[in-house]
Design a protein around this motif. Structure first.
Motif, PDB file in Angstrom:
ATOM      1  N   ARG A   1      -2.492 -37.106  56.903  1.00 47.73           N
ATOM      2  CA  ARG A   1      -3.167 -37.553  55.767  1.00 47.73           C
ATOM      3  C   ARG A   1      -3.810 -36.220  55.162  1.00 47.73           C
ATOM      4  O   ARG A   1      -3.846 -35.883  53.811  1.00 47.73           O
ATOM      5  CB  ARG A   1      -4.120 -38.475  56.107  1.00 47.73           C
ATOM      6  N   ALA A   2      -4.405 -35.238  56.090  1.00 53.81           N
ATOM      7  CA  ALA A   2      -4.836 -33.935  55.704  1.00 53.81           C
ATOM      8  C   ALA A   2      -3.705 -32.979  55.009  1.00 53.81           C
ATOM      9  O   ALA A   2      -4.115 -32.447  54.132  1.00 53.81           O
ATOM     10  CB  ALA A   2      -5.306 -33.040  56.868  1.00 53.81           C
ATOM     11  N   THR A   3      -2.597 -33.102  55.283  1.00 53.93           N
ATOM     12  CA  THR A   3      -1.320 -32.487  54.721  1.00 53.93           C
ATOM     13  C   THR A   3      -1.235 -32.941  53.375  1.00 53.93           C
ATOM     14  O   THR A   3      -0.922 -32.175  52.349  1.00 53.93           O
ATOM     15  CB  THR A   3      -0.084 -32.274  55.640  1.00 53.93           C
ATOM     16  N   ALA A   4      -1.204 -34.331  53.190  1.00 60.10           N
ATOM     17  CA  ALA A   4      -0.601 -34.787  52.040  1.00 60.10           C
ATOM     18  C   ALA A   4      -1.777 -34.497  50.868  1.00 60.10           C
ATOM     19  O   ALA A   4      -1.524 -34.422  49.699  1.00 60.10           O
ATOM     20  CB  ALA A   4      -0.713 -36.538  52.138  1.00 60.10           C
ATOM     21  N   LYS A   5      -3.109 -34.641  51.389  1.00 58.36           N
ATOM     22  CA  LYS A   5      -4.139 -34.485  50.595  1.00 58.36           C
ATOM     23  C   LYS A   5      -4.032 -32.973  49.915  1.00 58.36           C
ATOM     24  O   LYS A   5      -4.267 -32.660  48.797  1.00 58.36           O
ATOM     25  CB  LYS A   5      -5.496 -34.289  51.241  1.00 58.36           C
ATOM     26  N   LYS A   6      -3.711 -31.750  50.802  1.00 59.51           N
ATOM     27  CA  LYS A   6      -3.370 -30.502  50.127  1.00 59.51           C
ATOM     28  C   LYS A   6      -2.400 -30.338  49.277  1.00 59.51           C
ATOM     29  O   LYS A   6      -2.642 -29.915  48.298  1.00 59.51           O
ATOM     30  CB  LYS A   6      -2.917 -29.635  51.607  1.00 59.51           C
ATOM     31  N   ILE A   7      -1.213 -31.218  49.444  1.00 61.13           N
ATOM     32  CA  ILE A   7      -0.294 -31.253  48.366  1.00 61.13           C
ATOM     33  C   ILE A   7      -0.463 -31.929  47.156  1.00 61.13           C
ATOM     34  O   ILE A   7      -0.261 -31.343  46.080  1.00 61.13           O
ATOM     35  CB  ILE A   7       0.978 -31.924  49.066  1.00 61.13           C
ATOM     36  N   GLN A   8      -1.436 -32.984  47.273  1.00 61.07           N
ATOM     37  CA  GLN A   8      -1.792 -33.696  46.013  1.00 61.07           C
ATOM     38  C   GLN A   8      -2.622 -32.915  45.282  1.00 61.07           C
ATOM     39  O   GLN A   8      -2.740 -33.040  44.137  1.00 61.07           O
ATOM     40  CB  GLN A   8      -2.736 -35.078  46.677  1.00 61.07           C
ATOM     41  N   LYS A   9      -3.703 -32.145  45.978  1.00 60.03           N
ATOM     42  CA  LYS A   9      -4.484 -31.278  45.091  1.00 60.03           C
ATOM     43  C   LYS A   9      -3.637 -30.166  44.482  1.00 60.03           C
ATOM     44  O   LYS A   9      -4.032 -30.114  43.299  1.00 60.03           O
ATOM     45  CB  LYS A   9      -5.382 -30.401  46.265  1.00 60.03           C
ATOM     46  N   TRP A  10      -2.576 -29.741  44.975  1.00 55.76           N
ATOM     47  CA  TRP A  10      -1.777 -28.953  44.084  1.00 55.76           C
ATOM     48  C   TRP A  10      -1.024 -29.733  42.813  1.00 55.76           C
ATOM     49  O   TRP A  10      -0.958 -29.001  41.875  1.00 55.76           O
ATOM     50  CB  TRP A  10      -0.468 -28.290  45.015  1.00 55.76           C
ATOM     51  N   ILE A  11      -0.562 -30.797  43.139  1.00 54.49           N
ATOM     52  CA  ILE A  11      -0.291 -31.785  41.885  1.00 54.49           C
ATOM     53  C   ILE A  11      -1.288 -31.855  40.996  1.00 54.49           C
ATOM     54  O   ILE A  11      -0.999 -31.776  39.915  1.00 54.49           O
ATOM     55  CB  ILE A  11       0.315 -33.016  42.306  1.00 54.49           C
ATOM     56  N   GLN A  12      -2.409 -32.327  41.472  1.00 57.22           N
ATOM     57  CA  GLN A  12      -3.669 -32.456  40.493  1.00 57.22           C
ATOM     58  C   GLN A  12      -3.862 -31.160  39.704  1.00 57.22           C
ATOM     59  O   GLN A  12      -4.143 -31.026  38.493  1.00 57.22           O
ATOM     60  CB  GLN A  12      -4.865 -32.507  41.513  1.00 57.22           C
ATOM     61  N   ALA A  13      -3.528 -29.861  40.500  1.00 56.33           N
ATOM     62  CA  ALA A  13      -4.008 -28.516  39.861  1.00 56.33           C
ATOM     63  C   ALA A  13      -2.924 -28.351  38.555  1.00 56.33           C
ATOM     64  O   ALA A  13      -3.075 -27.997  37.714  1.00 56.33           O
ATOM     65  CB  ALA A  13      -3.854 -27.320  40.733  1.00 56.33           C
ATOM     66  N   SER A  14      -1.774 -28.705  38.846  1.00 53.87           N
ATOM     67  CA  SER A  14      -0.853 -28.754  37.765  1.00 53.87           C
ATOM     68  C   SER A  14      -1.000 -29.426  36.479  1.00 53.87           C
ATOM     69  O   SER A  14      -0.517 -29.170  35.564  1.00 53.87           O
ATOM     70  CB  SER A  14       0.660 -29.145  38.524  1.00 53.87           C
ATOM     71  N   LYS A  15      -1.755 -30.414  36.885  1.00 57.63           N
ATOM     72  CA  LYS A  15      -2.035 -31.312  35.598  1.00 57.63           C
ATOM     73  C   LYS A  15      -3.389 -30.836  34.916  1.00 57.63           C
ATOM     74  O   LYS A  15      -3.247 -30.623  33.778  1.00 57.63           O
ATOM     75  CB  LYS A  15      -2.453 -32.751  36.264  1.00 57.63           C
ATOM     76  N   GLU A  16      -4.126 -30.064  35.790  1.00 58.27           N
ATOM     77  CA  GLU A  16      -5.577 -29.494  35.222  1.00 58.27           C
ATOM     78  C   GLU A  16      -5.078 -28.377  34.243  1.00 58.27           C
ATOM     79  O   GLU A  16      -5.808 -28.297  33.430  1.00 58.27           O
ATOM     80  CB  GLU A  16      -6.263 -29.268  36.108  1.00 58.27           C
ATOM     81  N   VAL A  17      -4.175 -27.436  34.737  1.00 58.16           N
ATOM     82  CA  VAL A  17      -4.051 -26.460  33.985  1.00 58.16           C
ATOM     83  C   VAL A  17      -3.434 -26.557  32.756  1.00 58.16           C
ATOM     84  O   VAL A  17      -3.512 -25.728  31.923  1.00 58.16           O
ATOM     85  CB  VAL A  17      -2.833 -25.461  35.011  1.00 58.16           C
ATOM     86  N   GLU A  18      -2.828 -27.592  32.453  1.00 60.54           N
ATOM     87  CA  GLU A  18      -2.190 -28.171  31.212  1.00 60.54           C
ATOM     88  C   GLU A  18      -3.440 -28.548  30.322  1.00 60.54           C
ATOM     89  O   GLU A  18      -2.988 -28.360  29.014  1.00 60.54           O
ATOM     90  CB  GLU A  18      -1.147 -29.213  31.340  1.00 60.54           C
ATOM     91  N   LYS A  19      -4.455 -28.776  30.584  1.00 63.66           N
ATOM     92  CA  LYS A  19      -5.469 -29.100  29.869  1.00 63.66           C
ATOM     93  C   LYS A  19      -6.667 -28.143  29.551  1.00 63.66           C
ATOM     94  O   LYS A  19      -7.385 -28.179  28.812  1.00 63.66           O
ATOM     95  CB  LYS A  19      -6.260 -30.513  30.306  1.00 63.66           C
ATOM     96  N   ALA A  20      -6.487 -27.255  30.624  1.00 59.57           N
ATOM     97  CA  ALA A  20      -7.472 -26.174  30.706  1.00 59.57           C
ATOM     98  C   ALA A  20      -7.364 -24.926  29.662  1.00 59.57           C
ATOM     99  O   ALA A  20      -5.970 -24.739  29.422  1.00 59.57           O
ATOM    100  CB  ALA A  20      -7.826 -25.680  32.104  1.00 59.57           C
ATOM    101  N   ARG A  21      -8.341 -24.365  29.213  1.00 61.66           N
ATOM    102  CA  ARG A  21      -8.042 -23.181  28.448  1.00 61.66           C
ATOM    103  C   ARG A  21      -8.061 -22.002  29.075  1.00 61.66           C
ATOM    104  O   ARG A  21      -7.537 -20.811  28.811  1.00 61.66           O
ATOM    105  CB  ARG A  21      -9.392 -23.108  27.375  1.00 61.66           C
TER     106      ARG A  21
END
Length: 210
Positions: free
Chosen positions: A8-28
């Motif tokens: 679960r901890a490993t999956a959470k780390k990978i999910q955070k990278w996926i989330q970062a990939s989405k955030e960067v497309e919205k961030a200036r």
């Protein structure tokens, strides 16, 4: 299948990278590259680091094979760089299959070859001496090789991932930028396959990973 706490901890780390990939497309502004620091904890042993290093080295090889010779390299130097990358990948694969002192020394010899191609351009910058390398691809290859020959392999794994993913935008600054997203997802893909034997889209079907 029920996951244990470590999974679960490993999956959470990978999910955070996926989330970062989405955030960067919205961030200036760029997202801090330190989001990749958690990769150190995924290197539970040196084999994990070495397999990741080989994976990134092969991606770098693909980029080089599709590129044209940069202006600051002669045709001979460019060919030498391509041959060096090919040889490094061959030796890394061989070491993973049959590790030995001799094969590790061969990898160290490749580091000296890289050092020779990178030149000796040292400059004073902000009260420190900084080396300006000639090739970012060779720098990535150097970090990949150090995952094999250095004892602090989690540190070099992070350095490699950082060098591979980090980008720069005139308005956004340096870090994880829009152009970094495909590379960030490639990093996430490796660790998803390594720990779960599934692709990102299989493991995280609601993650909108294309």
């Amino acid at each position: 299948m029920k996951q244990n706490n470590q999974q679960r901890a490993t999956a959470k780390k990978i999910q955070k990278w996926i989330q970062a990939s989405k955030e960067v497309e919205k961030a200036r502004l760029a997202i801090p590259i330190t989001r990749l620091t958690s990769i150190k904890s995924l290197c539970t042993d040196e084999v994990a680091a070495q397999k990741f290093a080989l994976y990134i080295a092969r991606l770098v090889q693909q980029q080089i094979n599709q590129a044209i010779c940069p202006e600051h390299f002669t045709d001979e130097e460019w060919e030498q760089q391509q041959q060096l990358v090919d040889e490094a990948i061959t030796q890394m694969q061989s070491y993973l299959e049959n590790p030995s002192y001799e094969s590790r020394q061969s990898l160290r010899n490749l580091l000296r070859d890289i050092d020779g191609l990178q030149g000796d351009d040292y400059r004073n910058f902000r009260w420190a001496t900084v080396r300006f390398v000639r090739s970012g691809d060779l720098l990535k290859l150097e970090y990949a090789l150090r995952c094999f020959v250095e004892t602090d392999f989690p540190y070099w794994t992070y350095k490699l991932a950082r060098e591979y993913v980090e980008g720069y935008g005139l308005q956004s600054g340096s870090g994880i930028v829009a152009e970094s997203v495909p590379k960030l997802l490639e990093v996430a893909e490796f660790w998803c396959q390594y720990y779960f034997n599934q692709s990102l889209s299989e493991k995280f079907p609601d993650g909108d990973v294309s």
